[in-house]
Scaffold this motif. Structure first.
Motif, PDB file in Angstrom:
ATOM      1  N   UNK A  73      20.039  37.831  63.418  1.00  0.00           N
ATOM      2  CA  UNK A  73      18.875  37.067  63.619  1.00  0.00           C
ATOM      3  C   UNK A  73      18.204  36.492  62.592  1.00  0.00           C
ATOM      4  N   UNK A  96      17.291  31.168  76.064  1.00  0.00           N
ATOM      5  CA  UNK A  96      18.336  31.963  75.534  1.00  0.00           C
ATOM      6  C   UNK A  96      18.095  32.416  74.053  1.00  0.00           C
ATOM      7  N   UNK A  97      17.614  31.569  73.353  1.00  0.00           N
ATOM      8  CA  UNK A  97      17.301  31.866  72.216  1.00  0.00           C
ATOM      9  C   UNK A  97      16.670  33.274  71.978  1.00  0.00           C
ATOM     10  N   UNK A 100      19.155  36.149  74.390  1.00  0.00           N
ATOM     11  CA  UNK A 100      20.258  36.525  74.080  1.00  0.00           C
ATOM     12  C   UNK A 100      20.126  37.836  73.126  1.00  0.00           C
ATOM     13  N   UNK A 101      19.190  38.017  72.370  1.00  0.00           N
ATOM     14  CA  UNK A 101      19.023  39.241  71.605  1.00  0.00           C
ATOM     15  C   UNK A 101      18.294  40.246  72.242  1.00  0.00           C
ATOM     16  N   UNK A 103      18.393  42.507  74.924  1.00  0.00           N
ATOM     17  CA  UNK A 103      18.761  43.660  75.156  1.00  0.00           C
ATOM     18  C   UNK A 103      20.389  43.391  74.883  1.00  0.00           C
ATOM     19  N   UNK A 104      21.120  44.532  75.367  1.00  0.00           N
ATOM     20  CA  UNK A 104      22.643  44.302  75.313  1.00  0.00           C
ATOM     21  C   UNK A 104      23.081  43.410  76.073  1.00  0.00           C
ATOM     22  N   UNK A 105      22.499  43.351  77.552  1.00  0.00           N
ATOM     23  CA  UNK A 105      23.263  42.158  78.447  1.00  0.00           C
ATOM     24  C   UNK A 105      22.677  40.786  78.170  1.00  0.00           C
ATOM     25  N   UNK A 106      21.720  40.635  77.235  1.00  0.00           N
ATOM     26  CA  UNK A 106      21.137  39.284  76.820  1.00  0.00           C
ATOM     27  C   UNK A 106      20.500  38.586  78.107  1.00  0.00           C
TER      28      UNK A 106
END
Lengths: 266, 253
Positions: A73, A96-97, A100-101, A103-106
């Motif tokens: 990041x 999404x920006x 996505x980061x 958690x694990x699932x985005x």
């Protein structure tokens, strides 16, 4: 202390050298343009800065920390094409920006998602894309897509923004607008930028520095025998003439000067 | 529309000509007789069991088809994504899948009958085994065609590998999955009818092969037309579903 330190890196693909003896330091907040002929390692250098690849030799440190070998990041990237997600609406690309980061699932949990959507709408408003928030990127013009791509990269709050020929596919008019857009954003965020471009005026207009990559050694019988390195490091502030406001030291006799140097020495 | 009318016309004329020579001809029954038989098949219950065999056959066949294609699609998606996204999985499995996809599924049907018995499992397994290698190969190819720029971008936004698979790759592969399933419906029907023809107690394929013994062309033709209608409807529904769920995939095309 310098923010980005590139210390004598070499990059080979197999036996083929691409970059050799590349060293450079950059301060935080600097805008560095990178120019050079095709195939002279500009994009390779950007990939190394992005941490997508590791150099064969040498080391890059950012803020004193060596790179780890996986993009993360701390860097944002905008490519010439394919930088936005075609299956998400314009607004969701910005959401999404953050997601996505997260958690694990985005996937953002719904209260946070609502807040992220509001933030996304606010920044779309600012970059003039609010009216297409619910369209898909494919229906946008090239300039709008790149504006979205830059906004998306910035939404991740990177410390370094990497641009790989971001305006290469745009027409001149749109390109001018994108320059203004990028300058405004930069004045706001004060982030460090590395931009690869083929357009020299663009490189000097936007950059504080312009690095030229080229091969210093050239074997006509084996053009791929040597890699490229940084051959010039121009100061590009004030449109490439950084000292124009400073009175130049000239060696020409000045008619208005009352005591010409020659007379006084004689 | 014209080709359909022409085929119908050609059939009617052929049927007419044959029945002019032999009024009891069974090979090309008159269109009117087929309609009559069809009406009887869809409405009249079986005298012995009391159920309408036509609908029971349809339900059994569709259940087998749905299970087989569903399992195949699930496996195809899972392995396709893994092979397309993870280099380690790709190097170890893509060659294996390429060889596996060359095994003729009908040739291993006897093995399935031996292992799973003559019940439902072997039929569903045949359909799944028949279409899964194709789906894996198609979907893994589509996944690895995703521009690497998107994957790098996702990484710079902090996405984990799982997040990239779920949020970036999976949604973009779904319309491809639907497309691949549409293409594999043809083979799926083939495997279904073959399995039903060999060992079954009901099903569209079973019925066709059963009444073949009585030269009941009117029944066979009714079933063939019905299977065609179902297959066409499934294909159309999948296409609509894809357009409805993934409108962005249409914009690009």
């Amino acid at each position: 202390m310098s923010f980005v330190v590139v210390d004598n890196i070499f990059q080979h693909y197999g036996r083929r050298p691409i970059l050799e003896r590349v060293s450079i330091t950059a301060q935080e907040g600097e805008f560095v343009s990178i120019v050079g002929a095709s195939g002279c390692g500009k994009s390779t250098f950007l990939r190394l800065l992005l941490d997508q690849e590791r150099p064969t030799r040498g080391q890059i440190t950012v803020d004193g920390q060596p790179l780890t070998g996986e993009p993360n990041r701390s860097r944002g990237i905008v490519f010439q094409r394919y930088s936005v997600f075609p299956h998400m609406t314009v607004r969701d690309n910005l959401v999404a920006a953050e997601a996505l980061g997260a958690n694990l699932f985005g996937i953002l949990p719904s209260p946070k998602r609502r807040a992220a959507r509001e933030r996304a709408m606010a920044s779309l408003d600012r970059i003039g894309l609010a009216h297409v928030a619910h369209q898909y990127p494919a229906s946008l013009s090239g300039g709008m897509q790149q504006r979205l791509a830059i906004a998306q990269a910035l939404a991740g709050k990177p410390r370094i923004l990497l641009l790989d020929e971001p305006f290469g596919a745009l027409d001149p008019g749109t390109r001018e607008k994108m320059h203004a857009f990028l300058m405004d954003l930069r004045a706001e965020t004060k982030m460090t930028v590395f931009m690869v471009t083929h357009d020299l005026p663009e490189a000097f207009k936007l950059g504080d520095r312009v690095l030229a990559f080229d091969k210093v050694r050239w074997d006509p019988h084996d053009p791929e025998a040597f890699g490229a390195t940084i051959t010039y490091d121009f100061d590009a502030r004030d449109g490439g003439i950084p000292y124009q406001r400073i009175k130049e030291e000239t060696h020409v006799l000045d008619a208005t000067d009352e005591t010409p140097p020659l007379a006084s020495s004689g | 529309m014209v080709p359909f009318v022409l085929v119908l016309l050609a059939y009617a004329m052929g049927s007419e000509a044959r029945r002019a020579v032999n009024p009891a001809d069974k090979l090309l029954p008159a269109p009117a007789q087929i309609v009559e038989t069809a009406a009887r098949l869809v409405a009249e219950p079986d005298r012995r069991s009391g159920i309408i065999l036509f609908w029971q056959d349809t339900a059994s066949s569709l259940r087998r088809l749905a299970l087989g294609v569903g399992i195949g699609a699930g496996l195809g998606l899972l392995f396709g994504l893994a092979i397309g996204l993870l280099p380690l999985v790709r190097t170890s499995f893509s060659g294996f899948v390429a060889v596996l996809s060359m095994v003729p599924p009908l040739a291993i049907l006897p093995i399935l009958f031996i292992v799973f018995g003559l019940g439902e499992v072997s039929k569903v397994a045949l359909i799944a085994i028949g279409i899964t290698p194709f789906l894996i190969r198609d979907l893994s190819a589509r996944t690895s065609e995703l521009p690497f720029e998107q994957l790098v971008k996702a990484q710079t936004l902090g996405a984990s590998s799982l997040a990239i698979a779920l949020r970036v790759a999976l949604p973009q592969i779904m319309p491809r999955l639907i497309q691949a399933v549409r293409l594999s419906l043809g083979p799926a029907w083939l495997f279904l009818i073959a399995a039903e023809a060999i060992a079954s107690q009901d099903g569209l394929g079973y019925r066709i092969f059963l009444v073949r013994r009585y030269l009941a062309m009117d029944v066979i033709l009714t079933y063939v037309i019905w299977i065609t209608v179902i297959a066409f409807a499934l294909d159309w529904l999948l296409a609509r579903l894809s357009r409805r769920l993934y409108p962005w995939a249409e914009v690009r095309a």
